[in-house]
Design a protein around this motif. Sequence first.
Motif, short mmCIF file in Angstrom:
data_model
loop_
_atom_site.label_atom_id
_atom_site.label_comp_id
_atom_site.label_asym_id
_atom_site.label_seq_id
_atom_site.Cartn_x
_atom_site.Cartn_y
_atom_site.Cartn_z
N ARG A 85 0.84 -1.17 0.00
CA ARG A 85 0.05 -0.07 0.20
C ARG A 85 0.72 1.29 -0.02
NH1 ARG A 85 -4.57 1.70 -1.77
NH2 ARG A 85 -5.12 -0.31 -1.45
N TYR A 88 2.14 2.02 -3.43
CA TYR A 88 0.89 2.56 -4.41
C TYR A 88 0.68 4.01 -4.04
CZ TYR A 88 -0.21 -2.07 -6.87
OH TYR A 88 -0.06 -2.91 -7.79
N GLU A 89 0.45 4.19 -3.04
CA GLU A 89 0.08 5.25 -2.46
C GLU A 89 0.94 6.44 -2.85
OE1 GLU A 89 -1.07 5.12 1.64
OE2 GLU A 89 -2.92 4.36 1.43
N HIS A 93 -1.38 9.75 -6.68
CA HIS A 93 -2.11 10.22 -5.67
C HIS A 93 -3.74 9.73 -5.67
CE1 HIS A 93 -2.90 13.73 -3.28
NE2 HIS A 93 -3.68 14.13 -4.15
N HIS A 94 -4.05 9.71 -4.38
CA HIS A 94 -5.31 9.15 -3.95
C HIS A 94 -5.51 7.74 -4.73
CE1 HIS A 94 -6.16 12.71 -2.20
NE2 HIS A 94 -6.43 13.81 -3.13
N THR A 96 -7.09 4.30 -5.08
CA THR A 96 -8.05 3.76 -4.42
C THR A 96 -8.18 2.08 -4.67
OG1 THR A 96 -9.70 4.39 -6.03
CG2 THR A 96 -9.28 5.84 -4.01
#
Length: 295
Positions: A85, A88-89, A93-94, A96
Amino acid sequence: MSVTPLAAVPSARRAAPAFRGRIGRDARSGHYAVPHRYRLHLSTACPDGLRLAIGHSLLALDTGCPVTLLPAVPDCPGGGHSALRPLYEASAHHFTGPALGPVLSDDWSGRIVSTHAPDILRDLDRFPHEGDARLYPAGLESVIEAVERMCAEGIDEAAQRAGRAGAGPAERAGALDTLLDTLDRLDRRLAGEEYLADDRLSAADIELWVSLVQLDTVHRCHLDAAAVHRIAGHRALWAYARRLAAHPAFGRRLDLDGIARRHHGRCQGLEAAGAAVQILDWAAHAADSPDASRR
């Protein structure tokens, strides 16, 4: 051995990856192949992760591009891994979606280069390594691509459809015919040959071997005994699978318990009579086997 391309089946549909960066050959590419910059995050219980682990081992990239192993069963909804995670973050950006593996990350930036396993496997060939091992030798690209399509459509997808719960008899029979026809062609090609292309180990062998592992450890569980008997009758093909299983870069990367747990955690099919008719003794070569540890 002739390197005339194998008769290809239509390419399998793959889910669109979130990241498709590539490793170039020099600094102008942005991401270029230098030791100690990149890291692979994978689970060898996942077919794509197993392919990458085998390629990584064949190229002896343990030091130049280390591997972080992920759990066999993802710990987040949608098949994601909590350990991925942060990457990926940091990379989107953002973001989900699920944090899926495998991932090739850039330790210099803390971001993801690629989540597209076929590209990653090709790019591993660009990293400096000792010896003359090559996953994609010059002149064999068309053979390797044909094998990739045959395995994806003619083995993986066909076997899944042949054992799919709720499928009608005609659909199952047609899928089984596709699977057996693909195995027939590969069996004939391997008769008297050690490898698929040009008498040398390549990415084509990685692709086929992992598909055979999945066929015997996962898809077989949903086929009847008669179908498994016909599949097992391809003697040259399974002898080839057994030889590669004895190679440290292949057999020792097997996580049979992880494959089983991953399968049971995702599978919605019904167990069939073929579940009791294992074709190869994969455990004799797996990482946790006493026989493997002595080799």
